[in-house]
Design a protein around this motif. Structure first.
Motif, PDB file in Angstrom:
ATOM      1  N   VAL A 226      81.221  68.119  10.927  1.00 43.66           N
ATOM      2  CA  VAL A 226      82.040  66.963  11.282  1.00 43.66           C
ATOM      3  C   VAL A 226      81.474  65.694  10.650  1.00 43.66           C
ATOM      4  CG1 VAL A 226      82.960  65.592  13.187  1.00 43.66           C
ATOM      5  CG2 VAL A 226      82.722  68.075  13.435  1.00 43.66           C
ATOM      6  N   GLU A 227      80.163  65.563  10.669  1.00 45.75           N
ATOM      7  CA  GLU A 227      79.528  64.392  10.056  1.00 45.75           C
ATOM      8  C   GLU A 227      79.835  64.326   8.566  1.00 45.75           C
ATOM      9  OE1 GLU A 227      75.086  62.402   9.393  1.00 45.75           O
ATOM     10  OE2 GLU A 227      75.320  64.273  10.529  1.00 45.75           O
ATOM     11  N   GLN A 228      79.779  65.473   7.901  1.00 45.69           N
ATOM     12  CA  GLN A 228      80.070  65.516   6.471  1.00 45.69           C
ATOM     13  C   GLN A 228      81.498  65.076   6.187  1.00 45.69           C
ATOM     14  OE1 GLN A 228      79.749  69.431   4.774  1.00 45.69           O
ATOM     15  NE2 GLN A 228      79.795  68.694   2.667  1.00 45.69           N
ATOM     16  N   CYS A 229      82.420  65.468   7.056  1.00 47.56           N
ATOM     17  CA  CYS A 229      83.825  65.108   6.875  1.00 47.56           C
ATOM     18  C   CYS A 229      84.051  63.615   7.105  1.00 47.56           C
ATOM     19  CB  CYS A 229      84.694  65.925   7.822  1.00 47.56           C
ATOM     20  SG  CYS A 229      86.446  65.483   7.806  1.00 47.56           S
ATOM     21  N   LEU A 230      83.557  63.095   8.225  1.00 46.30           N
ATOM     22  CA  LEU A 230      83.819  61.705   8.579  1.00 46.30           C
ATOM     23  C   LEU A 230      83.145  60.719   7.629  1.00 46.30           C
ATOM     24  CD1 LEU A 230      83.491  61.867  12.483  1.00 46.30           C
ATOM     25  CD2 LEU A 230      85.588  61.834  11.113  1.00 46.30           C
ATOM     26  N   SER A 231      82.038  61.114   7.053  1.00 45.12           N
ATOM     27  CA  SER A 231      81.295  60.198   6.183  1.00 45.12           C
ATOM     28  C   SER A 231      81.752  60.257   4.729  1.00 45.12           C
ATOM     29  CB  SER A 231      79.795  60.511   6.253  1.00 45.12           C
ATOM     30  OG  SER A 231      79.535  61.833   5.807  1.00 45.12           O
ATOM     31  N   TRP A 263      96.409  64.142  16.751  1.00 42.54           N
ATOM     32  CA  TRP A 263      96.326  63.366  15.513  1.00 42.54           C
ATOM     33  C   TRP A 263      95.705  62.002  15.767  1.00 42.54           C
ATOM     34  CZ3 TRP A 263      97.344  63.350  10.311  1.00 42.54           C
ATOM     35  CH2 TRP A 263      97.587  62.120   9.693  1.00 42.54           C
ATOM     36  N   LEU A 264      94.876  61.569  14.831  1.00 38.47           N
ATOM     37  CA  LEU A 264      94.336  60.213  14.826  1.00 38.47           C
ATOM     38  C   LEU A 264      94.313  59.684  13.400  1.00 38.47           C
ATOM     39  CD1 LEU A 264      91.161  60.403  17.134  1.00 38.47           C
ATOM     40  CD2 LEU A 264      93.378  59.389  17.715  1.00 38.47           C
ATOM     41  N   PHE A 265      94.581  58.395  13.252  1.00 40.29           N
ATOM     42  CA  PHE A 265      94.241  57.744  12.001  1.00 40.29           C
ATOM     43  C   PHE A 265      92.725  57.566  11.984  1.00 40.29           C
ATOM     44  CE2 PHE A 265      98.709  56.043  12.238  1.00 40.29           C
ATOM     45  CZ  PHE A 265      99.160  56.712  11.113  1.00 40.29           C
ATOM     46  N   PRO A 266      92.107  57.566  10.811  1.00 40.70           N
ATOM     47  CA  PRO A 266      90.637  57.484  10.763  1.00 40.70           C
ATOM     48  C   PRO A 266      90.057  56.296  11.518  1.00 40.70           C
ATOM     49  CG  PRO A 266      91.496  58.086   8.614  1.00 40.70           C
ATOM     50  CD  PRO A 266      92.688  57.765   9.467  1.00 40.70           C
ATOM     51  N   PHE A 267      90.721  55.140  11.457  1.00 41.68           N
ATOM     52  CA  PHE A 267      90.167  53.950  12.106  1.00 41.68           C
ATOM     53  C   PHE A 267      90.190  54.040  13.632  1.00 41.68           C
ATOM     54  CE2 PHE A 267      94.641  52.958  11.015  1.00 41.68           C
ATOM     55  CZ  PHE A 267      95.161  52.708  12.276  1.00 41.68           C
ATOM     56  N   MET A 268      90.865  55.071  14.180  1.00 42.47           N
ATOM     57  CA  MET A 268      90.920  55.248  15.627  1.00 42.47           C
ATOM     58  C   MET A 268      89.733  56.038  16.178  1.00 42.47           C
ATOM     59  SD  MET A 268      94.943  56.217  16.140  1.00 42.47           S
ATOM     60  CE  MET A 268      96.251  55.001  15.988  1.00 42.47           C
ATOM     61  N   VAL A 269      88.974  56.678  15.303  1.00 40.15           N
ATOM     62  CA  VAL A 269      87.903  57.577  15.741  1.00 40.15           C
ATOM     63  C   VAL A 269      86.883  56.886  16.647  1.00 40.15           C
ATOM     64  CG1 VAL A 269      85.936  58.947  14.929  1.00 40.15           C
ATOM     65  CG2 VAL A 269      88.171  59.195  13.838  1.00 40.15           C
ATOM     66  N   TRP A 277      80.621  59.843  17.614  1.00 47.01           N
ATOM     67  CA  TRP A 277      81.250  60.265  16.369  1.00 47.01           C
ATOM     68  C   TRP A 277      81.692  59.072  15.533  1.00 47.01           C
ATOM     69  CZ3 TRP A 277      80.385  65.214  15.686  1.00 47.01           C
ATOM     70  CH2 TRP A 277      80.246  66.035  16.808  1.00 47.01           C
ATOM     71  N   GLY A 278      81.997  57.968  16.185  1.00 48.67           N
ATOM     72  CA  GLY A 278      82.493  56.800  15.471  1.00 48.67           C
ATOM     73  C   GLY A 278      81.500  56.227  14.480  1.00 48.67           C
ATOM     74  N   HIS A 279      80.201  56.287  14.797  1.00 53.05           N
ATOM     75  CA  HIS A 279      79.214  55.699  13.892  1.00 53.05           C
ATOM     76  C   HIS A 279      79.054  56.512  12.611  1.00 53.05           C
ATOM     77  CE1 HIS A 279      76.406  58.809  15.340  1.00 53.05           C
ATOM     78  NE2 HIS A 279      75.649  58.487  14.307  1.00 53.05           N
ATOM     79  N   LEU A 280      79.597  57.745  12.602  1.00 55.75           N
ATOM     80  CA  LEU A 280      79.527  58.590  11.410  1.00 55.75           C
ATOM     81  C   LEU A 280      80.632  58.271  10.407  1.00 55.75           C
ATOM     82  CD1 LEU A 280      78.934  62.024  13.191  1.00 55.75           C
ATOM     83  CD2 LEU A 280      77.193  60.535  12.173  1.00 55.75           C
ATOM     84  N   LEU A 281      81.650  57.533  10.843  1.00 52.09           N
ATOM     85  CA  LEU A 281      82.816  57.270  10.006  1.00 52.09           C
ATOM     86  C   LEU A 281      82.454  56.350   8.846  1.00 52.09           C
ATOM     87  CD1 LEU A 281      85.932  57.839   9.953  1.00 52.09           C
ATOM     88  CD2 LEU A 281      86.208  55.618  11.065  1.00 52.09           C
ATOM     89  N   ASN A 282      82.883  56.733   7.649  1.00 54.56           N
ATOM     90  CA  ASN A 282      82.641  55.899   6.472  1.00 54.56           C
ATOM     91  C   ASN A 282      83.284  54.526   6.668  1.00 54.56           C
ATOM     92  OD1 ASN A 282      83.175  54.782   3.662  1.00 54.56           O
ATOM     93  ND2 ASN A 282      82.016  56.622   3.141  1.00 54.56           N
TER      94      ASN A 282
END
Length: 371
Positions: A226-231, A263-269, A277-282
């Protein structure tokens, strides 16, 4: 009412009743649906109800028996560019918003989705036809899979770079997988892509070939995935990331909307899944946060988004010209993104190049005449 209609009606009562959905938490509806799903799975086996594969075979048989050889030749000669199929209409599994973080997140998959048109890709005897949600064909072409490739139905995103990104699997080589759990379908799709070398064999022999790619799935039981995907940014080499789908591992492939796929848009994570999980988002995905989202928060934003989309759909259905009213311009780009994800028919979807479509049709005719 047929058995299949009765089964569909039960599911409709569970997850399509909006008034009940407002009263009942999403997690409660998921539990109810999973219990009903397990019970109906056994009922399906006991009653020998026809699945999607049987319906496909029945349609093909009726088509073969309803015309003379002369009529078949005439259809080949004057084949239209657009086909409509009641069989594939409303067969795409659709998501709900993820209103709240599931308590059992370890039982979910994360799937990144490219911007593209959602469709069912039906492959039979080397020929492939892509159908929208409404049963309207988008394109038809011959592949290198050969005539030994039996009926296969893939749930895909079709991008403007002529790539089909395989998301899910309904039928493979006449094996009906609709009633199988999500984790089995994903594993089967991944293994068959590798074992049967589908990616290479699918590629069409033409100047502008179609390609087939597998969308990666991330298991929340393996946080590293999941980290690999979100980042990761960009997620896809040819098209932007549209959003994120979340699949419950035990969910069947359900036609229409279901709380077992969200479903979520990425900025909603960060807001929905939390800082874990949010801190992993690029950070690039956070540059696209709409102003209205910051003002409203995720739940109110989702409701407002749905209201705008329903209004725009209503205008299109009624045949009126769709112009955003004063004060609605900010939501236009957001609606366009959602339309791409849901494969809503649009006036100009970028695939109306008559030149390459005609070449594909000519190749199909030659292949059929050779057979």
């Amino acid at each position: 009412m047929t058995d299949s209609d009765e089964s569909a009606s039960r599911f409709t009562d569970l997850y399509k009743n909006k008034s009940r959905g407002k009263e009942q938490h999403q997690s409660e509806r998921r539990r109810t649906l999973l219990e009903e799903q397990k019970r109906l799975r056994q009922t399906e086996v006991d009653s020998s109800r026809p699945g999607l594969l049987e319906l496909i075979e029945a349609e093909n048989t009726e088509s073969d028996c309803s015309s003379t050889d002369h009529q078949q030749l005439e259809r080949r000669r004057f084949r239209p560019k657009v086909w409509f199929s009641k069989l594939y209409r409303d067969k795409v599994q659709l998501s709900e918003w993820m209103y709240e973080k599931p308590d059992d997140l370890e039982n979910w998959f994360l799937v990144p989705c490219p911007v593209g048109i959602r469709c069912l890709l039906v492959i039979r005897k080397g020929l492939a036809v892509a159908y929208r949600k409404d049963g309207r064909s988008i394109t038809r072409f011959s592949t290198r899979l050969g005539k030994k490739q039996r009926v296969t139905v893939l749930d895909c995103f079709m991008t403007k770079s002529r790539i089909f990104y395989a998301l899910d699997l309904l039928v493979y080589n006449e094996m009906d997988l609709v009633q199988w759990e999500c984790q089995f379908r994903f594993q089967w799709l991944r293994s068959k892509m590798e074992e049967d070398n589908l990616q290479k064999r699918f590629c069409t022999a033409m100047e502008n070939p179609w390609e087939l790619e597998l969308i990666p799935t991330m298991d929340f039981k393996s946080p590293g995935q999941v980290e690999q995907c979100l980042s990761k940014y960009p997620m896809f080499p040819d098209t932007p990331l549209d959003g994120l789908l979340f699949y419950h591992k035990e969910s069947n492939y359900i036609y229409g909307r279901t709380p077992l796929v969200t479903w979520l848009f990425p900025f909603m994570v960060p807001e929905v899944l939390g800082s874990e999980w949010g801190h992993l988002l690029n950070h690039q995905y956070l540059q696209k946060i709409p102003d209205s989202y910051q003002d409203l928060g995720h739940r109110a934003y989702m409701d407002e988004f749905d209201a705008k989309l329903a209004k725009k759909r209503s205008r299109r259905v009624n045949g009126r010209i769709c112009h955003m009213e004063e004060g609605e311009e900010d939501g236009q780009d957001e609606l366009a993104i959602w339309e791409e994800m849901e494969a809503i028919p649009v006036e100009d979807d970028g695939y109306a190049d008559d030149d390459w479509q005609q070449k594909e049709l000519d190749q199909i005719r030659r292949l059929e005449m050779e057979g």
